[in-house]
Design an enzyme around this catalytic site. Structure first.
Site, short mmCIF file in Angstrom:
data_model
loop_
_atom_site.label_atom_id
_atom_site.label_comp_id
_atom_site.label_asym_id
_atom_site.label_seq_id
_atom_site.Cartn_x
_atom_site.Cartn_y
_atom_site.Cartn_z
N GLY A 20 -1.06 9.19 -4.73
CA GLY A 20 -0.33 9.57 -3.53
C GLY A 20 -1.06 9.28 -2.22
N ASN A 22 -0.70 6.66 -0.27
CA ASN A 22 0.31 6.22 0.70
C ASN A 22 1.22 7.37 1.10
OD1 ASN A 22 0.29 3.43 1.70
ND2 ASN A 22 0.29 2.86 -0.46
N MET A 95 6.15 3.95 -10.33
CA MET A 95 6.02 3.00 -11.43
C MET A 95 7.24 2.95 -12.36
SD MET A 95 3.27 1.71 -10.48
CE MET A 95 2.85 0.57 -11.77
N ILE A 97 11.38 1.44 -12.55
CA ILE A 97 12.35 0.56 -11.90
C ILE A 97 13.67 1.31 -11.81
CG2 ILE A 97 13.64 -1.60 -12.10
CD1 ILE A 97 11.11 -2.79 -13.46
N LEU A 98 14.18 1.41 -10.60
CA LEU A 98 15.45 2.11 -10.37
C LEU A 98 16.61 1.20 -10.77
CD1 LEU A 98 14.50 3.57 -6.87
CD2 LEU A 98 14.72 4.88 -9.00
N HIS A 114 4.31 -3.07 -1.59
CA HIS A 114 3.85 -3.83 -2.77
C HIS A 114 2.51 -4.50 -2.44
CE1 HIS A 114 4.25 -6.03 -6.51
NE2 HIS A 114 3.89 -7.11 -5.86
N ASP A 150 11.04 -6.54 -6.58
CA ASP A 150 10.18 -7.03 -5.49
C ASP A 150 10.77 -8.24 -4.77
OD1 ASP A 150 8.32 -5.01 -6.02
OD2 ASP A 150 7.25 -6.24 -7.48
N GLU A 179 -2.46 -1.25 3.51
CA GLU A 179 -1.18 -0.61 3.18
C GLU A 179 -0.98 0.62 4.06
OE1 GLU A 179 -0.45 0.29 -0.97
OE2 GLU A 179 -1.34 -1.60 -1.60
#
Length: 192
Positions: A20, A22, A95, A97-98, A114, A150, A179
């Site tokens: 966490g 970010n 981590m 994928i929706l 990313h 992505d 980032e």
């Protein structure tokens, strides 16, 4: 695309799976007076995500769902997002994928960070790939999320020089520092 109306901050959910860093950075950014967002929900696909501690630390609601049955999990999450009036989702080391349907329901309102200069090195192991391919630069990208991994419209990117001494671990640390600068800048850009 999300548009800022008046002076009200846009209610935002951050999706995480790990430490966490970010997320913490986005929370700090959200506390700044001219920040366009407020962080109102932290979602994780694992109870082990260390980033969940920021929920208590900053008094932000959290929700955890394992995604064992992704359709059920996504339905519950969408219901919660609507209930909480969330208008923007920031993926930060999430981590999972929706699904296309989830993304369609929040089209243009999901952003991701990313750790590569997209379209290069989609998916995992970006720093290993950059070093193995003897790239001179690596970097990070904030982009809109689409059903294709992505591949959404790029909002901002930042290059990071790769030195001969860099390992995947040292490069990851250098990219992560960028980032933390790039994500808030990209969010500001979305709302300007």
């Amino acid at each position: 695309m999300v548009k800022l109306t008046g002076f009200k901050k846009v209610k935002t959910a951050v999706f995480i799976s790990g430490t966490g860093s970010n997320l913490k950075n986005l929370i700090r950014f959200s506390k700044i007076k001219n920040s366009p967002i407020s962080i109102d929900l932290i979602f994780s696909n694992t109870i082990k995500a260390k980033g969940l501690r920021f929920s208590d630390q900053f008094n932000i609601k959290q929700y955890v769902s394992s995604f064992k049955d992704s359709k059920v999990s996504e339905a519950k999450i969408l219901n919660l997002l609507n209930k909480e009036n969330i208008k923007l989702i920031c993926l930060a080391g999430f981590m999972k994928i929706l699904s296309k349907n989830f993304i369609k329901d929040f089209s243009g309102k999901i952003v991701n960070i990313h750790p590569s200069l997209l379209p290069k090195y989609k998916g995992l192991d970006t720093h290993i790939k950059a070093i193995q391919n003897k790239d001179e630069v690596a970097g990070c990208t904030v982009h809109f999320v689409t059903a294709k991994l992505d591949s959404g419209k790029i909002i901002l990117q930042k290059e990071v020089k790769i030195s001969e001494k860099d390992t995947p671990t040292s490069l990851a640390k250098k990219v992560l520092r960028q980032e933390h600068r790039l994500y808030p800048a990209a969010i500001k850009k979305i709302f300007n």
